[in-house]
Design a protein around this motif. Structure first.
Motif, PDB file in Angstrom:
ATOM      1  N   ASN A   1     139.322  21.416 -59.939  1.00  0.00           N
ATOM      2  CA  ASN A   1     139.029  19.994 -59.923  1.00  0.00           C
ATOM      3  C   ASN A   1     138.071  19.727 -58.754  1.00  0.00           C
ATOM      4  N   TYR A   2     136.772  19.780 -59.051  1.00  0.00           N
ATOM      5  CA  TYR A   2     135.782  19.668 -57.979  1.00  0.00           C
ATOM      6  C   TYR A   2     135.736  18.270 -57.361  1.00  0.00           C
ATOM      7  N   GLU A   3     136.124  17.246 -58.142  1.00  0.00           N
ATOM      8  CA  GLU A   3     136.139  15.880 -57.565  1.00  0.00           C
ATOM      9  C   GLU A   3     137.164  15.816 -56.446  1.00  0.00           C
ATOM     10  N   GLU A   4     138.331  16.398 -56.713  1.00  0.00           N
ATOM     11  CA  GLU A   4     139.404  16.430 -55.721  1.00  0.00           C
ATOM     12  C   GLU A   4     138.958  17.242 -54.503  1.00  0.00           C
ATOM     13  N   ILE A   5     138.324  18.358 -54.777  1.00  0.00           N
ATOM     14  CA  ILE A   5     137.848  19.241 -53.702  1.00  0.00           C
ATOM     15  C   ILE A   5     136.837  18.499 -52.819  1.00  0.00           C
ATOM     16  N   LEU A   6     135.922  17.764 -53.468  1.00  0.00           N
ATOM     17  CA  LEU A   6     134.907  17.018 -52.706  1.00  0.00           C
ATOM     18  C   LEU A   6     135.558  15.963 -51.817  1.00  0.00           C
ATOM     19  N   LYS A   7     136.576  15.293 -52.356  1.00  0.00           N
ATOM     20  CA  LYS A   7     137.275  14.271 -51.552  1.00  0.00           C
ATOM     21  C   LYS A   7     137.867  14.897 -50.299  1.00  0.00           C
ATOM     22  N   ASN A   8     138.364  16.126 -50.438  1.00  0.00           N
ATOM     23  CA  ASN A   8     138.996  16.805 -49.299  1.00  0.00           C
ATOM     24  C   ASN A   8     138.013  17.282 -48.235  1.00  0.00           C
ATOM     25  N   THR A   9     136.713  17.237 -48.550  1.00  0.00           N
ATOM     26  CA  THR A   9     135.735  17.720 -47.557  1.00  0.00           C
ATOM     27  C   THR A   9     135.443  16.658 -46.503  1.00  0.00           C
ATOM     28  N   GLY A  10     135.684  15.379 -46.840  1.00  0.00           N
ATOM     29  CA  GLY A  10     135.322  14.303 -45.911  1.00  0.00           C
ATOM     30  C   GLY A  10     133.842  13.933 -46.009  1.00  0.00           C
TER      31      GLY A  10
ATOM     32  N   VAL B   1     130.813  12.032 -47.446  1.00  0.00           N
ATOM     33  CA  VAL B   1     130.808  10.767 -48.191  1.00  0.00           C
ATOM     34  C   VAL B   1     129.622  10.655 -49.160  1.00  0.00           C
ATOM     35  N   ASN B   2     128.520  11.287 -48.793  1.00  0.00           N
ATOM     36  CA  ASN B   2     127.321  11.152 -49.628  1.00  0.00           C
ATOM     37  C   ASN B   2     127.245  12.268 -50.672  1.00  0.00           C
ATOM     38  N   TYR B   3     127.818  12.015 -51.822  1.00  0.00           N
ATOM     39  CA  TYR B   3     127.733  13.032 -52.875  1.00  0.00           C
ATOM     40  C   TYR B   3     127.859  12.399 -54.262  1.00  0.00           C
ATOM     41  N   THR B   4     127.364  13.130 -55.259  1.00  0.00           N
ATOM     42  CA  THR B   4     127.645  12.781 -56.656  1.00  0.00           C
ATOM     43  C   THR B   4     128.055  14.075 -57.351  1.00  0.00           C
ATOM     44  N   MET B   5     128.837  13.924 -58.422  1.00  0.00           N
ATOM     45  CA  MET B   5     129.197  15.100 -59.209  1.00  0.00           C
ATOM     46  C   MET B   5     128.989  14.761 -60.679  1.00  0.00           C
ATOM     47  N   ASN B   6     128.232  15.569 -61.377  1.00  0.00           N
ATOM     48  CA  ASN B   6     127.963  15.287 -62.784  1.00  0.00           C
ATOM     49  C   ASN B   6     128.318  16.461 -63.664  1.00  0.00           C
ATOM     50  N   ARG B   7     128.960  16.142 -64.786  1.00  0.00           N
ATOM     51  CA  ARG B   7     129.139  17.155 -65.827  1.00  0.00           C
ATOM     52  C   ARG B   7     128.300  16.704 -67.001  1.00  0.00           C
ATOM     53  N   GLY B   8     127.245  17.447 -67.290  1.00  0.00           N
ATOM     54  CA  GLY B   8     126.363  17.065 -68.392  1.00  0.00           C
ATOM     55  C   GLY B   8     126.149  18.238 -69.319  1.00  0.00           C
ATOM     56  N   ASP B   9     125.155  18.100 -70.208  1.00  0.00           N
ATOM     57  CA  ASP B   9     124.955  19.209 -71.148  1.00  0.00           C
ATOM     58  C   ASP B   9     124.247  20.398 -70.493  1.00  0.00           C
ATOM     59  N   ASP B  10     123.882  20.242 -69.201  1.00  0.00           N
ATOM     60  CA  ASP B  10     123.322  21.407 -68.499  1.00  0.00           C
ATOM     61  C   ASP B  10     124.286  21.923 -67.423  1.00  0.00           C
ATOM     62  N   GLY B  11     125.569  21.522 -67.514  1.00  0.00           N
ATOM     63  CA  GLY B  11     126.563  22.099 -66.621  1.00  0.00           C
ATOM     64  C   GLY B  11     127.162  21.112 -65.645  1.00  0.00           C
ATOM     65  N   MET B  12     127.814  21.653 -64.634  1.00  0.00           N
ATOM     66  CA  MET B  12     128.444  20.822 -63.601  1.00  0.00           C
ATOM     67  C   MET B  12     127.611  20.962 -62.330  1.00  0.00           C
ATOM     68  N   TRP B  13     127.143  19.817 -61.827  1.00  0.00           N
ATOM     69  CA  TRP B  13     126.275  19.863 -60.643  1.00  0.00           C
ATOM     70  C   TRP B  13     126.710  18.839 -59.610  1.00  0.00           C
ATOM     71  N   ILE B  14     126.815  19.310 -58.375  1.00  0.00           N
ATOM     72  CA  ILE B  14     127.166  18.456 -57.243  1.00  0.00           C
ATOM     73  C   ILE B  14     125.895  18.249 -56.435  1.00  0.00           C
ATOM     74  N   GLN B  15     125.626  16.981 -56.080  1.00  0.00           N
ATOM     75  CA  GLN B  15     124.506  16.721 -55.158  1.00  0.00           C
ATOM     76  C   GLN B  15     125.097  16.112 -53.888  1.00  0.00           C
ATOM     77  N   ILE B  16     124.638  16.620 -52.760  1.00  0.00           N
ATOM     78  CA  ILE B  16     125.103  16.152 -51.450  1.00  0.00           C
ATOM     79  C   ILE B  16     123.864  15.798 -50.639  1.00  0.00           C
ATOM     80  N   TRP B  17     123.931  14.752 -49.848  1.00  0.00           N
ATOM     81  CA  TRP B  17     122.796  14.457 -48.970  1.00  0.00           C
ATOM     82  C   TRP B  17     123.274  13.999 -47.608  1.00  0.00           C
ATOM     83  N   LYS B  18     122.410  14.150 -46.595  1.00  0.00           N
ATOM     84  CA  LYS B  18     122.791  13.847 -45.218  1.00  0.00           C
ATOM     85  C   LYS B  18     121.888  12.764 -44.647  1.00  0.00           C
TER      86      LYS B  18
END
Ligand SMILES: C[S@@+](CC[C@H](N)C(=O)[O-])C[C@H]1O[C@@H](n2cnc3c(N)ncnc32)[C@H](O)[C@@H]1O
Length: 248
Positions: free
Chosen positions: A220-229, A231-248
């Motif tokens: 569960n990557y959404e849960e995992i992302l929440k545990n990182t602390g 704040v700037n991220y998106t997570m998408n599951r689309g027809d090209d896979g699961m992709w997390i974007q993070i920015w600083k």
């Protein structure tokens, strides 16, 4: 005597610097994970990645360029294997690259491809574990990673490491997939033409129900992302896979 000693120290220093430049970073061997190398047949994977699967890496490189807009600076390809996605991105940007992987065998392939693609001045390898990246805080403009996150023992820790090395304004594009249905159709057509088995045929894929050694954990990557602390991220599951974007 003093000046001869001085000369010797300078020579040894130059040799060490050249070794780092050619083979990656000093002390790399210590982190090598033999299990990660064994989990996949590096040579077979490499042949397919550079051949039939090349359109898939070209597709993701275009996506990364479009979605992050980062075309200059330093890009870290985490779990790079033979560097396929980074090498595709190198063709359409001015980025410099660090190919990081825990498998020395995979990085041997990356070193070969760096030379084949004439990227010696723009790319180097780094044998390391994503859970403890031996790079300074804020030193990387873009982190990319495809197909490696399922193998990370502690993805929250690894994502925090990725965030740590990002420079202000830096971005990360991490996940996995095999391209869009169109890209997959193109790959399948090529396989058929070459008399190969379909990649997405009836053969069952290893998943969370498979308790064998090659099992890929479903997480569960959404849960995992929440545990990182982070704040700037998106997570998408689309027809090209699961992709997390993070920015600083
Ligand atoms: C399926 S391959 C993906 C290779 C490449 N990124 C691609 O898209 O074809 C997964 C890679 O992740 C690497 N890897 C696994 N665990 C890792 C870790 N903890 N740190 C760094 N690399 C790791 C493996 O050695 C392997 O090369």
């Amino acid at each position: 005597m003093k000046s001869r000693m001085g000369g010797l120290i300078v020579s040894v220093g130059i040799v060490l610097i050249l070794c780092v430049f050619h083979t990656g970073f000093a002390g790399e061997k210590a982190v090598q994970d033999k299990d990660a190398s064994k989990k996949m047949n590096v040579s077979r994977y490499d042949e397919t990645a550079r051949g039939i699967n090349a359109p898939m890496y070209a597709y993701y490189a275009e996506q990364i360029k479009k979605k992050t807009g980062i075309t200059k600076g330093v890009c870290l390809d985490v779990g790079s294997g033979g560097g396929y996605m980074g090498l595709a991105l190198a063709k359409i940007t001015d980025l410099d690259f660090i190919f990081l992987d825990i498998s020395a065998d995979a990085l041997e392939k990356a070193k070969l491809h760096i030379v084949e693609d004439g990227l010696q001045k723009r790319a180097k390898t780094l044998l390391a574990d994503v859970h403890s990246i031996p790079l300074s805080d804020g030193s990387i403009n873009l982190v990319i990673s495809r197909g490696s996150i399922p193998f990370w023992k502690d993805p929250a820790k690894a994502l925090k490491e990725i965030y740590r090395v990002l420079a202000p304004g830096g971005k990360a594009y991490v996940g996995g997939g095999r391209g869009t249905p169109e890209v997959r159709a193109q790959v399948e057509a090529k396989r058929k033409e070459l008399g190969m088995e379909p990649q997405f045929g009836p053969k069952p894929r290893k998943d969370s129900n498979d308790k064998g050694p090659g099992r890929i954990p479903q997480r569960n990557y959404e849960e995992i992302l929440k545990n990182t602390g982070i704040v700037n991220y998106t997570m998408n599951r689309g027809d090209d896979g699961m992709w997390i974007q993070i920015w600083k």
